[in-house]
Write an enzyme that holds these catalytic residues in place. Structure first.
Site, PDB file in Angstrom:
ATOM      1  N   ASP A  80      -3.091   1.046   1.395  1.00 17.33           N
ATOM      2  CA  ASP A  80      -3.379  -0.366   1.142  1.00 17.33           C
ATOM      3  C   ASP A  80      -3.700  -1.069   2.461  1.00 17.33           C
ATOM      4  O   ASP A  80      -3.061  -0.823   3.479  1.00 17.33           O
ATOM      5  CB  ASP A  80      -2.165  -1.029   0.485  1.00 17.33           C
ATOM      6  CG  ASP A  80      -2.499  -2.360  -0.166  1.00 17.33           C
ATOM      7  OD1 ASP A  80      -3.695  -2.705  -0.229  1.00 17.33           O
ATOM      8  OD2 ASP A  80      -1.571  -3.051  -0.610  1.00 17.33           O
ATOM      9  N   HIS A 116     -12.030  -1.664  -7.648  1.00 17.21           N
ATOM     10  CA  HIS A 116     -11.178  -2.690  -7.026  1.00 17.21           C
ATOM     11  C   HIS A 116     -11.652  -2.996  -5.613  1.00 17.21           C
ATOM     12  O   HIS A 116     -11.709  -4.158  -5.203  1.00 17.21           O
ATOM     13  CB  HIS A 116      -9.732  -2.189  -7.011  1.00 17.21           C
ATOM     14  CG  HIS A 116      -8.788  -3.086  -6.290  1.00 17.21           C
ATOM     15  ND1 HIS A 116      -8.383  -4.307  -6.786  1.00 17.21           N
ATOM     16  CD2 HIS A 116      -8.159  -2.952  -5.075  1.00 17.21           C
ATOM     17  CE1 HIS A 116      -7.547  -4.887  -5.930  1.00 17.21           C
ATOM     18  NE2 HIS A 116      -7.406  -4.096  -4.889  1.00 17.21           N
TER      19      HIS A 116
END
Length: 325
Positions: A155, A231
């Site tokens: 992330d 995403h």
């Protein structure tokens, strides 16, 4: 409380502080009344001293606390002109999913490589604030292996670094509100994951949803315009004039408890332009094109959503002079 010097010599809160092993995301609501306002002003103006008192216990622990102020309390608390874009997070409704907008007057983003340092700062902070506030949410995050979320992917890969991070996060040209310069907008959202359903997907399907390979974090090609996008692509906002990307500074953290079956990601994004973060969320929840929402939302549900403004250190220090007004 870590700081840096921005253009014009203004002392900035360190929104670009490096990722730590532990973080506490503390959202508070102010109680009504002059006494509550004065207690909050006094505490915020002296928070640098409180930070030093705690961080001195281990100077290598990379302690930092960033403070944000919400739109509902900004005017009464600071008596300064409101940052141009500061408003509650809007509810963005797609055909399947929608954001939520939850209350919050104060945000404390507490970071350290030691959980006990975060704990001690939060304990002393709440002790000083006392009955002037009530806790809306307190979430403890942790670094998971090599900066992965609980879905198993790295992330924050696209985060700007160095001078680019400050350029993405710090307001420098808000001519309508000079007090905004040196500050930053910040959006927080708490997402809960359905890990059982996510884990049932094939790795290739997970990678298609995220837009990166799971093992080695290699970026996958974007889908053609008009088709279902990943995403990674949906959370990229391009400048229509230059084609470049509008960056934001993320410091997301996993959180959860296997014993209670809770698994999640706490999203936090700093930006000099609030509309950039809102556009990212619009792409995720409404879709780009509309109707093709971010498929990660089929497995991750937003349960909170709030917007704050992180003022310069000078603005926080100036609150002391407002006590009693």
């Amino acid at each position: 409380m870590s700081t840096s010097v921005g253009s014009g010599g203004r002392l900035l809160q360190a929104v670009d502080a490096p990722l730590t092993r532990s973080a506490t995301f503390l959202v508070l609501a102010a109680k009504p009344g002059q006494d509550a306002l004065d207690t909050i002003r006094s505490t915020l103006s002296g928070v640098e001293g409180l930070a030093k008192n705690v961080s001195i216990r281990d100077l290598s622990a990379s302690f930092n606390c960033t403070i944000g102020i919400g739109s509902n309390i900004w005017d009464a608390l600071t008596k300064l002109s409101r940052p141009a874009e500061l408003h509650p997070l809007p509810v963005l409704k797609g055909s399947v999913h929608a954001t939520v907008s939850t209350p919050g007057d104060l945000l404390f983003h507490i970071r350290s490589n030691r959980r006990d340092i975060c704990f001690e700062f939060e304990r002393q902070l709440l002790g000083q604030l006392g009955p002037s506030v009530e806790v809306v949410d307190s979430t403890v995050g942790f670094r998971y292996f090599d900066a992965r979320d609980l879905l198993g992917f790295v992330d924050g890969t696209a985060n700007p670094v160095g001078a680019d991070a400050l350029d993405a996060a710090i307001v420098t040209d808000d001519k309508g509100s000079s007090t905004s310069n040196g500050g930053s907008y910040v959006v927080v959202q708490k997402y809960l994951h359905n890990l059982a359903t996510w884990s049932a997907l094939k790795t290739e399907d997970q990678e298609s949803i995220i837009g990166r390979t799971k093992l080695d974090n290699v970026e996958l090609d974007d889908a053609p315009a008009g088709q279902q996008r990943s995403h990674k692509t949906l959370t990229t906002v391009e400048d229509e004039a230059t084609g470049g990307e509008h960056g934001i500074v993320r410091d997301n953290m996993p959180f959860g408890s296997p014993a209670s079956g809770e698994y999640g990601t706490y999203f936090i994004g700093y930006s000099k332009k609030l509309w950039v973060v809102e556009r990212m969320l619009e792409h995720m929840f409404v879709g780009d094109p509309p109707g093709k929402h971010d498929r990660i939302l089929d497995f991750s549900t937003a349960v909170t959503g709030s917007t704050f403004f992180v003022p310069s250190v000078e603005v926080l220090g100036g609150l002391a002079g407002l006590v009693g007004e």
